[in-house]
Design a protein around this motif. Structure first.
Motif, PDB file in Angstrom:
ATOM      1  N   SER A   6       0.847  -1.188   0.000  1.00  0.00           N
ATOM      2  CA  SER A   6       0.000   0.000   0.000  1.00  0.00           C
ATOM      3  C   SER A   6       0.881   1.235   0.000  1.00  0.00           C
ATOM      4  CB  SER A   6      -0.916   0.009   1.231  1.00  0.00           C
ATOM      5  OG  SER A   6      -0.145   0.026   2.416  1.00  0.00           O
ATOM      6  N   GLY A   7       0.283   2.370  -0.351  1.00  0.00           N
ATOM      7  CA  GLY A   7       1.022   3.625  -0.324  1.00  0.00           C
ATOM      8  C   GLY A   7       1.909   3.782  -1.542  1.00  0.00           C
ATOM      9  N   THR A  32      -1.785   3.589 -11.504  1.00  0.00           N
ATOM     10  CA  THR A  32      -2.422   4.819 -11.045  1.00  0.00           C
ATOM     11  C   THR A  32      -3.937   4.702 -11.085  1.00  0.00           C
ATOM     12  OG1 THR A  32      -0.553   6.090 -11.899  1.00  0.00           O
ATOM     13  CG2 THR A  32      -2.577   7.302 -11.435  1.00  0.00           C
ATOM     14  N   ARG A  74      -5.171   0.843  -8.830  1.00  0.00           N
ATOM     15  CA  ARG A  74      -4.765   0.431  -7.491  1.00  0.00           C
ATOM     16  C   ARG A  74      -4.527   1.640  -6.605  1.00  0.00           C
ATOM     17  NH1 ARG A  74      -1.719  -2.889 -10.961  1.00  0.00           N
ATOM     18  NH2 ARG A  74      -2.381  -5.071 -10.895  1.00  0.00           N
ATOM     19  N   ARG A  75      -4.425   1.397  -5.344  1.00  0.00           N
ATOM     20  CA  ARG A  75      -4.136   2.472  -4.402  1.00  0.00           C
ATOM     21  C   ARG A  75      -2.638   2.690  -4.229  1.00  0.00           C
ATOM     22  NH1 ARG A  75      -8.750   1.892   0.363  1.00  0.00           N
ATOM     23  NH2 ARG A  75     -10.503   2.547  -0.952  1.00  0.00           N
ATOM     24  N   LEU A  76      -1.845   1.979  -4.992  1.00  0.00           N
ATOM     25  CA  LEU A  76      -0.412   2.250  -4.993  1.00  0.00           C
ATOM     26  C   LEU A  76      -0.136   3.535  -5.770  1.00  0.00           C
ATOM     27  CD1 LEU A  76       0.983  -1.328  -5.660  1.00  0.00           C
ATOM     28  CD2 LEU A  76       1.272  -0.006  -3.575  1.00  0.00           C
ATOM     29  N   GLN A  77       0.808   4.313  -5.284  1.00  0.00           N
ATOM     30  CA  GLN A  77       1.131   5.597  -5.893  1.00  0.00           C
ATOM     31  C   GLN A  77       2.526   5.502  -6.506  1.00  0.00           C
ATOM     32  OE1 GLN A  77       0.890   7.695  -2.256  1.00  0.00           O
ATOM     33  NE2 GLN A  77      -1.346   7.747  -2.229  1.00  0.00           N
ATOM     34  N   ARG A 112       3.791  10.067  -9.499  1.00  0.00           N
ATOM     35  CA  ARG A 112       3.635  11.105  -8.485  1.00  0.00           C
ATOM     36  C   ARG A 112       4.897  11.940  -8.319  1.00  0.00           C
ATOM     37  NH1 ARG A 112       2.668   9.818  -2.159  1.00  0.00           N
ATOM     38  NH2 ARG A 112       4.799   9.128  -2.438  1.00  0.00           N
ATOM     39  N   ARG A 125     -13.093   4.648   3.489  1.00  0.00           N
ATOM     40  CA  ARG A 125     -12.093   3.957   4.293  1.00  0.00           C
ATOM     41  C   ARG A 125     -12.362   4.236   5.771  1.00  0.00           C
ATOM     42  NH1 ARG A 125      -7.425   5.980   4.096  1.00  0.00           N
ATOM     43  NH2 ARG A 125      -7.941   7.902   3.013  1.00  0.00           N
ATOM     44  N   GLU A 180     -11.078   7.424   7.468  1.00  0.00           N
ATOM     45  CA  GLU A 180     -11.725   8.709   7.220  1.00  0.00           C
ATOM     46  C   GLU A 180     -12.693   9.084   8.328  1.00  0.00           C
ATOM     47  OE1 GLU A 180     -13.408   8.855   3.296  1.00  0.00           O
ATOM     48  OE2 GLU A 180     -11.822   7.588   2.494  1.00  0.00           O
TER      49      GLU A 180
END
Length: 728
Positions: free
Chosen positions: A58-59, A81, A84-87, A112, A485, A488
Motif C-alpha cells: 500500500s502507499g 495509477t 490500485r491504491r499504490l502511488q 507522483r 475507508r 476517514e
C-alpha cells in the motif's frame, strides 16, 4: 553535525538490475529486481506489481530504472495509477531521464514524483551530481503535477555525504529529498547501526525543516528500538517528523514535545488540515509520549502544568470550556489554530473525563473466564463500584447478580453454559434504558447491543479494550459507509460509546480504524489486588521468573540464559514448550495461575523476552503481574512494554533479538542488590495504577487523563526528567 561513527566498512560494489521495485507491505519494505535473463521488462514489471499488491502493498510504489523508459513501461505505471491504491514514483539515474520527452511520458502516466540518484563513485560522482542538479533545475520548470527530487540511500559509505546533499537540495525550487535507509530499494544492503542512523535521520529531518525542504523517508522502521539522547525543548512539527513518530520512531529532537504552531503559522497544516484531523493526530502522538505541548489537553496536549504557553497571545477558549474540569488551569488554544476549519467544534472535554451521576445504575458485563485469579477482575471491579456508591448488576455468562451489596463475595464461575449465555441474552434484548453506564469486556461481545440501537442518550457504554480492538472489523463492516475507508472516520455510533484501552503506544491502530480519539480513555490492564499479596521483598527472592507464550522470543531468551555466569540465580521458565534448555533454566511448562502467581511473589524479578511487532502487543499480563507483586522487569523494548515499564525506574529494557544485551541486563540486575531494591521500589510505587479500584474511580469520577499523575503520562514524565538531568 551528522554522526560519523557508522562502524561498518563500505560495501563492495555490485551490478544493479535494469528495473527494481519496492513498496511497503505491512511493517516491511518488499523489493524485487528484474532478473538478468528477463526478456520483457514491462511485462515483468506488471507481474511484479501484481505480486506486491497481492502481498498487501500500500502507499508509495518505487520503480527504479537505469535506462530511459519506453511507452510500454509508462502504460504499466498508468494502470497502477488508475486501478490500485499504490502511488507510483520513479527513481532513475540522470542518463535514464535525460530527454524531456521521457520525463513528460512518465508525468502523463500519473507518476507522483521522479527522483534522481547518483550511482557513480569517486571523481565521476561530482559529475553525476552536477548533471542531477541541472536536471532538477530544468524539470521543475515544465512539470506540472509531478514532483522532482533527489534520492539518497543512507549507508555506511554515504552517511558523511548527507549534509552536502541537504544543502544541494535546499538551493533548488520545488525539489525534495527521498531519504532511504540503506541502498534505495535494496533490502539486503549494509546499513548504518541503529543509534547512528537515528541521529542521522533526526538531523536530516530537522535540517530539511529549517531549509524548507520537503523530505520523504522510507525503510527506517528498524529504528523503533534505537536509542539516542533526547532533546529538552519542544520543536515545531513537520510532515516528515510526524510520519516517523506515527511509525513509533523515537526522533530525539521530539523528546521535548512538539509544537503545532510556529510563530503565527500552523506548522502542521499540511498534515492535519482540519480540527478533527488535529485531534486524531494529537491524541495518537500523546499516547506515544510525544505530545503537542502548545495544545490544551482536550485536543491531545499534555497536562496543564506541563504545557507550553500558546504563541501569538493568550490562548482562546469556547463555550464548551465552561463545563471542562480543568477550565481554570488550562491555557487555551493557540490563536493561530482558530483559523483551522472545524477546530472550534473540536474544543470540548472528552466524554470520559466527565463523572457519571451519583448513585448511578451500572451493569458490569463479564467475559468468559478460564481461571479464577485473572478472571476475578470484573467481579472485583463491580465491588469497587459499589463502594463508590453505584448500584451495580453483574452480568456473567451463567447468571445475573442484581443490585449487589458491599458484602457481595461470590466469584465468577469458570467457562460458559452449554446452551444459554446470560451475556448474549443481555446484549440482544435486555432492557438497558435504566442504566447510567454499561461496562463490557470487548468490542466483539458488545456489538449486538450497539447494532440494536437500544442505547439511550444518557447511557455511557464503556468498552474494555485489553485485546487491541478485537472484533472491531465487524463494527466497521456494519457501520462504515460503502466506499469509505475506516480511517476517514464518521462511522462511530455515538459520543456515549467509549473505549478503555491499555495500549497508548499503539494509538496509530485506533486512528487507522477511524476510532474518534476523544472516545478513547487510556486505562491500563487491571487486576484484583487481593490475589497478588506480596509476601517477601525482591531482594529475598531465590529465583528469576520468565513466563508466557504469546509472541515470546524464546530463542533469544535461551541463548541469553546460556551466557549467564554460574553465580546468577536459577531461572524458572513457565512456557508451553522449549527445547535445548540450558542448565541455568528450569522448564516448568504451563501451570495454573494460582500456582504461577505465588512463584512471581517469591522471585527476584521477571524476564519478558518478546518479538517486536508494531501492530501487536504482547506480554501485558506478565508485566502487570510482576508490577503488582513489586517485582522489577527485564524486557524487550517493544511499544507495549514501554507503556508499562520505564527503563531504570521499574525495570530494564533491551533491544529485540539481542541475547547478549538480555544476558547483560539479567546479570546486572541479579548481581546488584541496590539496583534490584530501587527498581522493586519503582514497581511497588506503580502497582496501585493496575488495580480494579483505580479503574472503578476512573469510570465513576472521570478518567482524568489530563492529570500529570495519570498512567498514560508515565513515559512523558520520565523522558522529560531524564533529558533535564542529562543537560543539567
Amino acid at each position: 553535525m551528522l554522526p560519523t561513527d557508522t562502524g561498518i566498512a563500505p560495501p563492495p560494489r555490485r551490478a544493479e538490475a535494469r528495473i527494481r521495485i519496492a513498496a511497503k507491505c505491512g511493517a516491511a519494505i518488499v523489493a524485487e529486481a528484474l532478473p538478468d535473463d528477463a526478456a520483457d521488462g514491462a511485462e515483468w514489471l506488471r507481474d511484479a506489481i501484481d505480486r506486491l499488491a497481492a502481498a498487501g502493498a500500500s502507499g508509495a510504489l518505487f520503480v527504479f530504472i537505469r535506462e530511459p523508459p519506453d511507452p510500454r513501461l509508462a502504460d504499466v505505471l498508468r494502470a497502477v495509477t488508475i486501478a490500485r491504491r499504490l502511488q507510483p514514483n520513479v527513481v532513475a539515474t540522470p542518463a535514464a531521464l535525460a530527454c524531456r520527452a521521457q520525463v513528460e511520458l512518465l508525468e502523463r502516466a500519473g507518476v507522483r514524483a521522479m527522483y534522481l540518484t547518483a550511482h557513480d563513485t569517486g571523481a565521476t560522482q561530482r559529475d553525476s551530481w552536477r548533471r542531477a542538479l541541472v536536471w532538477l533545475t530544468n524539470a521543475a520548470k515544465f512539470l506540472v503535477k509531478t514532483r522532482v527530487g533527489f534520492c539518497f540511500g543512507l549507508t555506511p559509505e554515504t552517511a558523511p555525504q548527507l549534509a552536502g546533499v541537504l544543502r544541494l537540495v535546499g538551493k533548488l525550487e520545488r525539489s525534495e529529498l527521498l531519504l532511504w535507509d540503506g541502498s534505495a530499494g535494496d533490502p539486503d544492503a549494509p546499513r548504518v547501526p541503529p543509534s547512528a542512523a537515528l541521529r542521522a535521520l533526526d538531523v536530516a529531518v530537522t535540517t530539511a525543516q529549517k531549509l524548507g525542504i520537503r523530505i520523504q523517508t522510507v525503510g527506517f522502521e528498524r529504528l523503533r528500538i534505537a536509542a539516542a539522547p533526547n532533546g529538552t525543548e519542544p520543536c515545531a512539527a513537520s510532515r516528515a517528523m510526524i510520519e516517523l513518530l506515527r511509525e513509533a520512531i523515537p526522533l530525539p529532537s521530539a523528546g521535548g514535545g512538539l509544537l503545532a504552531t510556529r510563530d503565527a503559522a500552523i506548522a502542521i497544516a499540511d498534515t492535519a488540515p482540519t480540527g478533527p484531523d488535529l485531534v486524531q493526530l494529537a491524541f495518537e502522538l500523546a499516547g506515544g509520549g510525544r505530545p503537542f505541548v502548545d495544545l490544551p489537553p482536550c485536543l491531545g496536549g499534555p497536562p496543564p502544568g506541563e504545557a507550553a504557553r500558546p504563541a501569538g497571545g493568550p490562548g482562546a477558549k469556547v463555550e464548551a470550556c465552561r463545563r471542562c474540569p480543568i477550565d481554570q488551569t488550562c491555557a487555551g488554544v493557540p490563536p493561530p489554530l482558530l483559523a483551522m476549519p472545524g477546530l472550534r467544534a473540536a474544543i470540548a472535554p472528552p466524554p470520559h473525563w466527565m463523572p457519571i451521576p451519583e448513585r448511578a445504575r451500572i451493569a458490569v458485563v463479564c467475559p468468559i473466564v478460564v481461571e479464577g485469579t485473572y478472571g476475578a477482575t470484573f467481579f472485583s471491579l463491580a465491588r469497587c463500584l459499589v463502594r463508590l456508591g453505584a448500584r451495580v448488576d453483574i452480568v456473567s455468562p451463567w447468571e445475573i447478580h442484581a443490585d449487589i451489596s458491599a458484602s457481595f463475595t461470590a466469584t465468577q464461575r469458570i467457562g460458559e453454559p452449554p446452551n444459554h449465555s446470560a451475556v448474549t441474552a443481555f446484549m440482544i434484548d435486555a432492557p438497558v434504558e435504566h442504566y447510567d453506564a454499561i461496562i463490557t469486556p470487548d468490542p466483539k461481545v458488545t456489538r449486538p447491543l450497539v447494532m440494536s440501537g437500544r442505547l439511550r442518550p444518557h447511557t455511557r457504554l464503556a468498552i474494555t479494550d485489553f485485546h487491541m480492538l478485537g472484533g472491531i472489523d465487524e463494527w466497521v463492516r456494519d457501520l462504515c459507509a460503502p466506499g469509505r475507508r475506516p480511517e476517514e472516520g464518521g462511522w462511530w455510533p455515538s459520543n456515549q460509546v467509549m473505549l478503555y484501552s491499555g495500549f497508548p503506544g499503539y494509538g496509530r491502530l485506533y486512528t487507522r480504524y477511524g476510532v474518534p480519539m476523544h472516545q478513547v480513555a487510556w486505562q491500563p490492564y487491571a487486576v484484583d489486588p487481593a490475589h497478588f499479596a506480596m509476601e517477601r521483598p525482591a531482594t529475598d527472592g531465590t529465583t528469576i521468573i520468565s513466563a508466557g507464550h504469546h509472541r515470546r522470543d524464546l530463542d533469544t531468551f535461551l541463548s541469553a540464559a546460556a551466557r549467564l555466569g554460574r553465580d546468577i540465580h536459577p531461572i524458572e521458565l513457565f512456557a508451553p514448550g522449549a527445547v535445548d534448555v540450558p542448565p541455568q533454566v528450569r522448564f516448568r511448562g504451563t501451570v495454573r495461575a494460582e500456582v504461577f502467581c505465588p512463584e512471581v511473589g517469591h522471585s527476584r524479578f521477571m524476564v519478558v523476552p518478546l518479538l517486536d511487532d508494531p501492530h501487536n502487543a504482547a506480554g501485558i499480563t506478565a508485566l502487570v503481574t510482576a508490577i503488582v507483586y513489586g517485582r522489577p522487569i527485564v524486557a524487550t523494548a517493544t511499544a507495549a512494554v514501554r507503556d508499562y515499564v520505564v527503563d531504570g525506574v521499574n525495570g530494564l529494557l533491551v533491544p529485540p533479538r539481542d541475547p547478549q544485551a538480555l544476558a547483560d541486563a539479567i546479570e546486572r540486575l541479579d548481581r546488584d542488590p541496590e539496583l534490584l531494591a530501587a527498581l522493586a521500589d519503582g514497581a511497588r510505587a506503580a502497582a496501585p495504577m493496575y488495580t480494579t479500584e483505580v479503574w472503578a474511580r476512573a469510570l465513576v469520577h472521570g478518567s482524568r487523563t489530563f492529570d500529570a499523575a495519570h498512567w498514560m503520562w508515565t513515559k512523558w514524565r520520565h523522558r522529560a526528567r531524564t533529558a533535564a538531568g542529562s543537560h543539567g
